[in-house]
Design a protein around this motif. Structure first.
Motif: not given
Length: 278
Positions: A224, A234, A236, A242
């Motif tokens: 990710g 953030k 992911t 997310r």
């Protein structure tokens, strides 16, 4: 590079010195670089000079354990690969914006790498969210990668609104991700000093997205990505899920830089051109 500098670089990547400059080793080096050396533009907002000098680039990556943007990351990675026995050429590119317009000449730096087993690759550890592994340079079909579906294709004429460059696009290549053009690449080999104007523009111009926003990002061990955009973190996952959170204090922001990216800072960077921030 000295032998000590090569060893320090490889220690940061967490890999032993390879016996031969093969394609398999290049793929591993490429992925480890994306996982350990973040794509970041902090120097612009901290008032640090960005110099395309071999010693200073290597000191930043191996000594200060920092990252950088394309000129720094691919510049340093190209030096490492050369000293490991790869044949490396620097290529100049121009990046497409969201409206499909091309950026300035020397907007981006990527690497053409030839290996001991006769393969030629397009390596790029300095584009942010991109391919996790180098792309086959001569392949014109789809290339599946954990970062998406990529293509390296012959370029047509430049689109309307181009700023600089050869309007015919003759001999250029286009790099696409999931069907969308990411950047246009010249095939003529360059030297690191050729990119000085691009570094200056991106680190000073109010029109550059690098002066309008803060970013620090790397590939995670599960495939990710983790990104700190300003004060917004953030994460992911490889499956696309997310999670976003915002550290409440400066101390927490500095902890994120330290724990998530291995970067030690004495103060939190602030955006250089806040009035033009995206």
């Amino acid at each position: 590079m000295t032998s000590a500098q090569v060893d320090a670089y490889l220690r940061r990547l967490g890999i032993d010195r390879p016996r031969r400059p093969t394609s398999e080793v290049l793929r591993e080096l490429h992925l480890r670089h994306l996982r350990t050396v973040p794509f970041e533009n902090l120097s612009i907002h901290l008032g640090e000079e960005i110099a395309l000098d071999e010693t200073r680039l290597l000191d930043k990556v191996t000594g200060a354990r920092r990252g950088g943007f394309c000129y720094e990351l691919n510049g340093a990675f190209g030096m490492l690969l050369t000293d490991l026995g790869y044949e490396v050429e620097l290529l100049a590119g121009r990046v497409y914006d969201d409206e499909g317009r091309l950026g300035i000449p020397y907007d981006h730096l990527a690497l053409r790498v030839r290996t001991a087993d006769g393969d030629t690759w397009l390596a790029d550890v300095g584009f942010g969210a991109h391919s996790h592994y180098p792309l086959v340079y001569a392949e014109r079909g789809d290339q599946e990668d954990p970062g998406g579906r990529f293509q390296v294709v012959e370029a047509g004429p430049d689109p309307a609104g181009v700023r600089g460059g050869d309007a015919s696009g003759a001999g250029d290549l286009e790099v696409l991700r999931d069907g969308k053009a990411q950047y246009r690449l010249e095939t003529r080999a360059r030297v690191l000093g050729d990119f000085a104007a691009g570094v200056w523009w991106h680190s000073t111009s109010p029109l550059s997205h690098f002066t309008r926003s803060l970013v620090c990002s790397r590939v995670t061990e599960d495939g990710g990505r983790i990104t700190l955009s300003g004060r917004k973190l953030k994460t992911t996952a490889a499956d696309g899920t997310r999670e976003t959170r915002e550290p409440a204090t400066d101390e927490e922001v500095l902890e994120v830089y330290r724990e998530c990216f291995g970067i030690e800072l004495s103060c939190v960077p602030t955006v250089r051109n806040p009035d033009l921030k995206d």
